[in-house]
Write an enzyme that holds these catalytic residues in place. Structure first.
Site, PDB file in Angstrom:
ATOM      1  N   TYR A 146       0.810  -1.217   0.000  1.00  0.00           N
ATOM      2  CA  TYR A 146       0.000   0.000   0.000  1.00  0.00           C
ATOM      3  C   TYR A 146       0.846   1.271   0.000  1.00  0.00           C
ATOM      4  O   TYR A 146       0.396   2.309  -0.448  1.00  0.00           O
ATOM      5  CB  TYR A 146      -0.909   0.035   1.225  1.00  0.00           C
ATOM      6  CG  TYR A 146      -2.197  -0.747   1.077  1.00  0.00           C
ATOM      7  CD1 TYR A 146      -2.174  -2.119   0.874  1.00  0.00           C
ATOM      8  CD2 TYR A 146      -3.419  -0.094   1.148  1.00  0.00           C
ATOM      9  CE1 TYR A 146      -3.356  -2.828   0.742  1.00  0.00           C
ATOM     10  CE2 TYR A 146      -4.607  -0.797   1.024  1.00  0.00           C
ATOM     11  CZ  TYR A 146      -4.564  -2.160   0.827  1.00  0.00           C
ATOM     12  OH  TYR A 146      -5.733  -2.849   0.704  1.00  0.00           O
ATOM     13  N   LYS A 195       3.990 -15.350   2.952  1.00  0.00           N
ATOM     14  CA  LYS A 195       4.221 -16.113   1.715  1.00  0.00           C
ATOM     15  C   LYS A 195       5.722 -16.349   1.634  1.00  0.00           C
ATOM     16  O   LYS A 195       6.408 -15.934   0.692  1.00  0.00           O
ATOM     17  CB  LYS A 195       3.664 -15.316   0.517  1.00  0.00           C
ATOM     18  CG  LYS A 195       3.668 -16.061  -0.811  1.00  0.00           C
ATOM     19  CD  LYS A 195       2.646 -17.183  -0.894  1.00  0.00           C
ATOM     20  CE  LYS A 195       2.814 -17.956  -2.203  1.00  0.00           C
ATOM     21  NZ  LYS A 195       1.980 -19.169  -2.248  1.00  0.00           N
ATOM     22  N   ASP A 227      -2.018 -18.461   1.084  1.00  0.00           N
ATOM     23  CA  ASP A 227      -2.998 -19.201   0.267  1.00  0.00           C
ATOM     24  C   ASP A 227      -3.669 -20.289   1.098  1.00  0.00           C
ATOM     25  O   ASP A 227      -4.881 -20.483   1.050  1.00  0.00           O
ATOM     26  CB  ASP A 227      -2.355 -19.752  -1.018  1.00  0.00           C
ATOM     27  CG  ASP A 227      -0.990 -20.402  -0.788  1.00  0.00           C
ATOM     28  OD1 ASP A 227      -0.462 -20.358   0.340  1.00  0.00           O
ATOM     29  OD2 ASP A 227      -0.435 -20.963  -1.765  1.00  0.00           O
ATOM     30  N   ASP A 251      -5.919  -7.239   4.224  1.00  0.00           N
ATOM     31  CA  ASP A 251      -7.077  -6.641   3.554  1.00  0.00           C
ATOM     32  C   ASP A 251      -7.962  -7.753   2.990  1.00  0.00           C
ATOM     33  O   ASP A 251      -9.183  -7.766   3.186  1.00  0.00           O
ATOM     34  CB  ASP A 251      -6.598  -5.714   2.433  1.00  0.00           C
ATOM     35  CG  ASP A 251      -7.747  -5.096   1.663  1.00  0.00           C
ATOM     36  OD1 ASP A 251      -8.707  -4.639   2.314  1.00  0.00           O
ATOM     37  OD2 ASP A 251      -7.700  -5.079   0.420  1.00  0.00           O
ATOM     38  N   ASP A 255     -11.727  -9.516   4.712  1.00  0.00           N
ATOM     39  CA  ASP A 255     -13.015  -9.567   4.005  1.00  0.00           C
ATOM     40  C   ASP A 255     -13.557 -10.996   3.999  1.00  0.00           C
ATOM     41  O   ASP A 255     -14.751 -11.231   4.188  1.00  0.00           O
ATOM     42  CB  ASP A 255     -12.871  -9.092   2.550  1.00  0.00           C
ATOM     43  CG  ASP A 255     -13.180  -7.609   2.389  1.00  0.00           C
ATOM     44  OD1 ASP A 255     -13.010  -6.864   3.378  1.00  0.00           O
ATOM     45  OD2 ASP A 255     -13.594  -7.195   1.286  1.00  0.00           O
TER      46      ASP A 255
HETATM   47  C1  IPM Z   1     -10.241  -1.595   4.015  1.00  0.00           C
HETATM   48  C2  IPM Z   1     -10.542  -1.028   2.656  1.00  0.00           C
HETATM   49  C3  IPM Z   1      -9.434  -0.053   2.279  1.00  0.00           C
HETATM   50  C4  IPM Z   1      -8.136  -0.840   2.248  1.00  0.00           C
HETATM   51  C5  IPM Z   1      -9.666   0.676   0.962  1.00  0.00           C
HETATM   52  C6  IPM Z   1     -10.950   1.472   0.991  1.00  0.00           C
HETATM   53  C7  IPM Z   1      -8.507   1.556   0.587  1.00  0.00           C
HETATM   54  O1  IPM Z   1     -10.678  -2.056   1.728  1.00  0.00           O
HETATM   55  O2  IPM Z   1     -10.167  -0.809   4.985  1.00  0.00           O
HETATM   56  O3  IPM Z   1     -10.092  -2.809   4.126  1.00  0.00           O
HETATM   57  O4  IPM Z   1      -7.821  -1.505   1.248  1.00  0.00           O
HETATM   58  O5  IPM Z   1      -7.416  -0.786   3.236  1.00  0.00           O
HETATM   59 MG    MG Z   2     -10.612  -4.010   2.558  1.00  0.00          MG
END
Ligand code: IPM
Ligand code: MG
Length: 360
Positions: A146, A195, A227, A251, A255
């Site tokens: 990032y 990884k 993975d 990230d 999710d």
């Molecule tokens: C998160 C989001 C952010 C990230 C985006 C909006 C930049 O996906 O907070 O997980 O990738 O960190």
């Molecule tokens: Mg995210």
């Protein structure tokens, strides 16, 4: 206690869900004799519309001056919103990344818990969901891909894009320490995700995490490739306690972890620096498709506010009260659309906030 909270409502469903979290904080203030002062600032798309940039110096200064930051969500539809016609450094997400960096928020805590009341909303097979799970993903937030050098250029007539994944040992050490500290207060297990079979940055990660582990003899450390971790999350989520990993892996895995809880609308998060200061936001995005319809689930934001009470203000009793109120409402079968199932009562975003507040 008197606390000054910078509030970033943001874009999409942000204003709706943050309004509900403030309702809960006001109730807590009233009940426990605190005073919460809010300083509302702009960030993301709304700041672009107002000031032509996603994050102004004024917003940064006011967030730094606050005791903590409460945030909703930022950004819009990446194919249709005019914000995404702007150069990358002027888009909504650039504001969030800059704010994380400016505030030094290197540790992102994302707890993923399967509430027994919502096990029906878990997309996993019942034999897996029946075991439940309660994990915390500790994502490194100010390094890695990032924040590494990036460029897009023509090399020998061919368009070429480069992103750089770099970590130094200090960045790895401080996030590892946070992970082990948190594990000591939980089930004392750390899974470090990397990884290391391919990446140099992961091999250094593994080495430093092992060094840190020596100071925590009570904590069990295991290493897992990213993975395989993605696979294990859906195969046997109950095995995880604290999972620590670099920015990009975190990230993606957070999710995935949120999805198996039934809805991303349930997941809180805290981003901390070395002190008690933190930025608290739901793990989910701005959901532009349902924005302004009073349909969003405010629970993740309300639980993020509870994390703020606990981690930044040392108000454990108050944080417990908020979490218990959420539990009570779920017990009663009250649901927003994302977690709705047969026989339950469907409510709007603001009704959910009112009902949770009424339990306090
Ligand atoms: C998160 C989001 C952010 C990230 C985006 C909006 C930049 O996906 O907070 O997980 O990738 O960190
Ligand atoms: Mg995210």
């Amino acid at each position: 206690m008197k606390k000054n909270i910078a509030v970033i409502k943001g874009d999409g469903i942000g204003p709706e869900i943050v309004t509900e979290a403030m309702k809960i904080l006001d109730k807590i203030a009233e009940k426990y004799g605190h005073e919460f002062e809010y300083d509302q600032v702009l960030m993301g798309g709304c700041s672009i519309d107002e000031y032509g940039e996603p994050l102004t110096d004024d917003t940064i200064a006011r967030c730094k001056a606050a005791d903590a930051v409460l945030m909703g969500s930022i950004g819009g539809n990446t194919t249709t919103s005019p914000w995404y016609k702007l150069p990358p450094n002027l888009r909504p997400e650039a504001g969030l990344l800059k704010l994380r960096k400016e505030l030094g928020l290197f540790a992102n805590l994302r707890p993923a818990v399967l509430y027994s009341q919502l096990s029906g909303a878990c997309p996993l097979k019942e034999e897996i969901s029946a075991k439940g799970f309660d994990m915390l993903i500790m994502r490194e937030l100010t390094g890695g891909l990032y924040f590494g050098e990036r460029k897009t250029e023509e090399v020998d007539g061919v368009m070429t894009a480069v992103d750089t994944l770099s970590y130094n040992e200090n960045e790895i050490r401080r996030i590892a320490v946070k992970a082990f500290d948190v594990a000591m207060k939980r089930r004392k297990k750390v899974t470090s995700v990397d990884k290391a079979n391919v990446l140099d940055s992961s091999r250094l990660w593994r080495k430093v995490v092992e060094e840190v582990a020596k100071d925590y003899p009570e904590v069990t450390l295991e290493h897992m490739l990213v993975d395989n971790s993605a696979m294990q999350l859906v195969k046997e989520p109950a095995q995880f306690d604290v999972m620590v990993t670099e920015n990009m892996f975190g990230d993606i895995l957070s999710d995935e972890a949120s999805m198996i809880t039934g809805s991303i609308g349930m997941l809180a998060s805290a981003s901390m620096n070395e002190t008690k200061f933190g930025l608290y936001e739901p793990s989910g995005g701005s959901a532009p498709d349902i924005a302004g319809q009073n349909k969003a689930n405010p629970i993740a934001t309300i639980l993020s506010a509870a994390m703020m009470l606990r981690y930044s203000f040392d108000m454990n009793e108050e944080a417990d009260a908020v979490e218990n109120a959420v539990n009570a409402v779920l017990d009663e079968g009250i649901r927003t659309g994302d977690i709705m199932s047969e026989g339950m009562k469907l409510v709007s975003c603001s009704e959910m906030g009112d009902i949770i507040a009424s339990k306090l």
